[in-house]
Design a protein around this motif. Structure first.
Motif, short mmCIF file in Angstrom:
data_model
loop_
_atom_site.label_atom_id
_atom_site.label_comp_id
_atom_site.label_asym_id
_atom_site.label_seq_id
_atom_site.Cartn_x
_atom_site.Cartn_y
_atom_site.Cartn_z
N THR A 19 29.42 48.50 151.36
CA THR A 19 29.07 50.27 152.80
C THR A 19 28.22 50.95 152.51
O THR A 19 27.93 51.69 152.74
N SER A 21 24.01 50.85 153.91
CA SER A 21 23.48 49.84 155.13
C SER A 21 21.91 49.02 154.99
O SER A 21 21.60 48.43 154.83
N ASN A 37 27.88 63.30 154.28
CA ASN A 37 27.16 63.61 154.95
C ASN A 37 27.03 63.00 155.69
O ASN A 37 26.05 62.80 157.05
N PHE A 38 27.04 61.43 156.06
CA PHE A 38 26.95 60.54 156.91
C PHE A 38 28.01 59.68 157.46
O PHE A 38 29.02 59.78 157.16
N ASN A 126 36.52 53.68 140.67
CA ASN A 126 37.32 53.20 140.47
C ASN A 126 37.71 54.27 141.33
O ASN A 126 39.61 55.02 140.68
N ASN A 127 37.43 54.96 142.46
CA ASN A 127 38.24 55.70 143.51
C ASN A 127 39.06 54.72 145.28
O ASN A 127 38.56 53.69 144.70
N GLU A 156 47.88 59.33 144.28
CA GLU A 156 46.32 58.24 144.24
C GLU A 156 46.53 57.44 143.12
O GLU A 156 45.81 55.91 143.92
C1 LIG Z 1 31.33 56.86 150.52
C2 LIG Z 1 30.07 56.42 150.01
O1 LIG Z 1 30.11 55.68 149.01
N1 LIG Z 1 29.30 57.63 149.52
C3 LIG Z 1 28.56 57.38 148.40
C4 LIG Z 1 27.53 57.93 149.37
O2 LIG Z 1 27.96 59.19 149.71
P1 LIG Z 1 26.31 59.53 150.74
O3 LIG Z 1 26.36 61.27 150.52
O4 LIG Z 1 25.16 59.12 150.64
O5 LIG Z 1 27.31 59.25 151.40
P2 LIG Z 1 28.48 59.61 152.77
O6 LIG Z 1 29.73 59.67 152.33
O7 LIG Z 1 28.58 60.82 153.41
O8 LIG Z 1 28.12 58.43 153.81
C5 LIG Z 1 29.46 57.88 154.84
C6 LIG Z 1 29.17 56.40 154.40
O9 LIG Z 1 28.15 56.31 155.44
C7 LIG Z 1 26.67 54.49 154.48
N2 LIG Z 1 25.82 54.77 154.87
C8 LIG Z 1 24.62 56.41 154.40
C9 LIG Z 1 23.47 56.12 154.75
C10 LIG Z 1 23.49 55.07 154.57
O10 LIG Z 1 21.52 55.04 155.51
N3 LIG Z 1 23.62 53.89 155.13
C11 LIG Z 1 24.83 53.53 155.33
O11 LIG Z 1 24.86 53.02 155.21
C12 LIG Z 1 26.93 55.37 152.54
O12 LIG Z 1 26.83 54.04 152.29
C13 LIG Z 1 28.79 55.35 153.20
O13 LIG Z 1 29.44 54.23 153.13
O14 LIG Z 1 26.20 57.91 147.99
C14 LIG Z 1 26.52 59.23 147.17
C15 LIG Z 1 24.92 58.43 146.10
O15 LIG Z 1 25.05 57.33 145.92
C16 LIG Z 1 27.57 58.07 146.15
O16 LIG Z 1 27.84 58.90 145.03
C17 LIG Z 1 29.30 58.58 147.63
O17 LIG Z 1 29.55 57.49 146.63
C18 LIG Z 1 31.03 58.44 146.91
C19 LIG Z 1 31.62 59.26 145.79
C20 LIG Z 1 31.89 57.58 146.30
O18 LIG Z 1 33.32 57.94 146.41
N4 LIG Z 1 31.93 56.40 145.74
C21 LIG Z 1 32.64 55.32 145.48
C22 LIG Z 1 32.43 53.97 145.73
C23 LIG Z 1 33.05 54.90 143.71
O19 LIG Z 1 34.21 54.86 143.19
N5 LIG Z 1 32.18 56.24 143.63
C24 LIG Z 1 32.35 56.11 142.22
C25 LIG Z 1 32.78 57.68 141.61
C26 LIG Z 1 34.59 58.32 141.56
C27 LIG Z 1 35.28 58.80 141.11
O20 LIG Z 1 34.11 60.09 141.19
N6 LIG Z 1 35.80 59.55 140.18
C28 LIG Z 1 37.08 60.25 139.63
C29 LIG Z 1 37.87 59.54 140.22
C30 LIG Z 1 38.34 59.87 141.27
C31 LIG Z 1 38.41 61.07 142.59
C32 LIG Z 1 38.94 60.61 144.35
N7 LIG Z 1 39.89 61.23 144.34
C33 LIG Z 1 37.41 61.32 144.24
O21 LIG Z 1 37.19 61.97 145.29
O22 LIG Z 1 36.06 60.06 144.61
C34 LIG Z 1 36.77 60.18 138.48
O23 LIG Z 1 36.63 61.39 137.71
O24 LIG Z 1 36.83 59.28 137.77
C35 LIG Z 1 31.03 55.97 141.20
O25 LIG Z 1 30.22 56.06 142.50
O26 LIG Z 1 30.63 56.07 140.50
#
Ligand SMILES: CC(=O)N[C@H]1[C@@H](OP(=O)(O)OP(=O)(O)OC[C@H]2O[C@@H](n3ccc(=O)[nH]c3=O)[C@H](O)[C@@H]2O)O[C@H](CO)[C@@H](O)[C@@H]1O[C@H](C)C(=O)N[C@@H](C)C(=O)N[C@H](CCC(=O)N[C@@H](CCC[C@@H](N)C(=O)O)C(=O)O)C(=O)O
Ligand SMILES: Nc1ncnc2c1ncn2[C@@H]1O[C@H](COP(=O)(O)OP(=O)(O)OP(=O)(O)O)[C@@H](O)[C@H]1O
Ligand SMILES: C[C@@H](N)C(=O)N[C@H](C)C(=O)O
Length: 428
Positions: A19, A21, A37-38, A126-127, A156
């Motif tokens: 997910t 790039s 953010n993206f 885990n989400n 969820e």
């Molecule tokens: C979508 C994603 O994976 N985002 C991760 C990313 O965030 P960032 O701010 O950089 O980007 P965007 O989300 O806006 O980006 C959209 C997509 O664009 C991709 N991208 C970006 C730039 C680029 O140059 N190329 C690209 O391809 C980007 O990869 C996205 O796919 O990076 C952050 C920093 O590393 C990550 O934190 C962010 O991860 C988000 C939060 C995420 O949900 N990741 C899951 C894979 C995951 O499972 N993460 C867990 C944490 C889960 C969690 O918090 N669990 C809670 C309970 C669940 C609540 C649920 N309702 C929820 O809201 O999540 C708990 O209490 O345990 C982890 O990372 O540990």
């Protein structure tokens, strides 16, 4: 061709589901998710230039050769994961709960690895995004899957179950965590109970801690097959913890002493869950003990770190009133002379925030700490009338410690992830 089957055919060629790039390599399938953010769609060309086999997009403006346009990339990712789960046809254990999911998952993966080829959630993925990625990381040689399921609002876990289709499940416990999204403790029970609901409806099997009245009640109110565990059922005895022996040690009649590398009596239930599941799947008790003793947490969870100056209980991955209360109780019981608490705000408590921070502060006052440092605006708000030092953020406390070092102490360092208490660790 059904887009799910089309995407799956690319994954079957050996590429990974990615997910980000920046992480894609040749043969991978890139899912262009939209986030805060993206917009992943914008990275479609970049992914193609890196040799990805397919880019799944949902914005037609980015459709070029090598992309597949779907109506919603996230939904496609989830559906492809569910398809993979069905193709694998293996037993899968789902784990949720307010506290102890990751620790239980890590312990259990070690236990079941004594007998099976196990695939399991990496880190905390885990989400709604992390669970599909976890499932898609399972290979055709995987014999047993363990999937951690997190949630901060109702429905969820039900959604994660519909993707994962677990045959077995554990709710580690229910506590005052994510009260903002769940609305109340009743909401937490309902939300975590969605795993039991799924198992009840699909002839699955739940493992539950019989000494937890809430879990017992949640099981009793459903028609679900279950296996119970508890210290009394298993004849488990606890050893007292001391400053020299701060780790959880318990004994079971079948194996004698089990010496863990985990701090905290609260981890006993995570250990017992591992025995319950291991036994069900035919792992001998001695191997279960061995697996538990092999697990060393390295992830700021229940981790004891001896620094040059102090012994630190590094526990800053998360915090909520239930886990904070358990940690304070266990630290108050160890015999070490000088104890210091560094407590960070507990996030996502919504309207319960003020009363819960006050309650924890009151408890901390009775735990025999020589000094209490509070970090974050929520604790600072309720700290005024207490003999404690409060700081708006971790950087300010770090600055304070530069001139006033903490020495020769047992230090509890616990707070929500967002408070970044780990920044303070180097000064201890
Ligand atoms: C979508 C994603 O994976 N985002 C991760 C990313 O965030 P960032 O701010 O950089 O980007 P965007 O989300 O806006 O980006 C959209 C997509 O664009 C991709 N991208 C970006 C730039 C680029 O140059 N190329 C690209 O391809 C980007 O990869 C996205 O796919 O990076 C952050 C920093 O590393 C990550 O934190 C962010 O991860 C988000 C939060 C995420 O949900 N990741 C899951 C894979 C995951 O499972 N993460 C867990 C944490 C889960 C969690 O918090 N669990 C809670 C309970 C669940 C609540 C649920 N309702 C929820 O809201 O999540 C708990 O209490 O345990 C982890 O990372 O540990
Ligand atoms: N059984 C338990 N009862 C109370 N608190 C616990 C329990 N197990 C773990 N904790 C506390 O929760 C912290 C996080 O543990 P763990 O990561 O295993 O939980 P989690 O539910 O997976 O949380 P997250 O989803 O944020 O990773 C531990 O460091 C400890 O403070
Ligand atoms: C980081 C996320 N998994 C989590 O546990 N959040 C709560 C609110 C915390 O950090 O305490």
């Amino acid at each position: 061709m059904d887009p799910v089957l089309f995407i799956y055919s690319f994954l079957q060629k050996g590429g990974r589901a990615i997910t980000d790039s920046r992480e894609v390599g040749p043969h991978d399938v890139f899912f262009a998710l939209r986030g805060d953010n993206f917009d992943g769609n914008r990275f479609a060309l970049d992914a193609i230039s890196k040799g990805t086999s397919l880019v799944v997009i949902d914005d037609p403006a980015f459709a070029v050769e090598g992309t597949l346009l779907v109506s919603n990339v996230l939904e496609s990712l989830q559906r492809v994961a569910n398809h993979h789960r069905r193709v694998l046809g293996i037993p899968i254990l789902g784990i949720t709960g307010s506290n102890g999911k990751t620790t239980t998952k890590e312990l259990l993966s070690k236990v079941l690895q004594k007998k099976f080829k196990v695939s399991f959630t990496q880190g905390n993925l885990n989400n709604h995004i992390g669970v599909p990625l976890t499932i898609l990381s399972f290979s055709t040689t995987t014999e047993f899957g363990i999937v951690e399921m997190g949630a901060n609002h109702l429905h969820e876990i039900a959604q994660l179950c519909s993707i994962t289709e677990p045959n077995f499940g554990i709710v580690t416990n229910v506590g005052k965590a994510h009260l903002d999204g769940f609305g109340s403790f009743e909401g937490v029970k309902k939300g975590k109970g969605e795993l039991y609901d799924y198992l009840a409806k699909n002839k699955g099997l739940a493992f539950y801690n019989q000494s937890n009245a809430y879990l017992s009640e949640m099981i009793a109110s459903r028609t679900v097959d279950s296996i119970s565990y508890s210290a009394s059922l298993f004849g488990a005895e606890l050893y007292p913890t001391t400053s020299k022996e701060p780790f959880l040690r318990t004994s079971l009649p079948s194996v004698g002493v089990v010496s863990t590398h985990l701090f905290g009596k609260y981890n006993l239930e995570n250990v017992l869950a591992s025995f319950a599941v291991g036994r069900k799947f035919g792992v001998p008790d001695l191997l279960i003990k061995e697996a538990i003793e092999e697990y060393v947490p390295g992830n700021s969870r229940s981790q004891i770190v001896k620094t040059e100056n102090n012994t630190v209980l590094l526990d800053c991955y998360n915090a909520n009133p239930t886990s904070m209360r358990s940690a304070l109780m266990d630290v108050s019981e160890i015999d070490n002379g000088k104890k210091i608490a560094i407590l960070g705000d507990m996030l996502e408590l919504g309207s319960f925030s003020e009363e819960e921070h006050t309650a924890i502060l009151n408890q901390a006052m009775d735990c025999g700490f020589e000094k209490i440092f509070l970090v974050g605006p929520l604790f600072s708000k309720v700290a005024k009338d207490y003999p404690v030092s409060s700081f708006p953020d971790s950087a300010c406390l770090l600055e304070h410690f530069a001139n006033n070092p903490v020495l020769n102490s047992f230090v509890l360092l616990k707070g929500s992830r967002g408070i970044r208490l780990e920044k303070v660790f180097d000064s201890l």
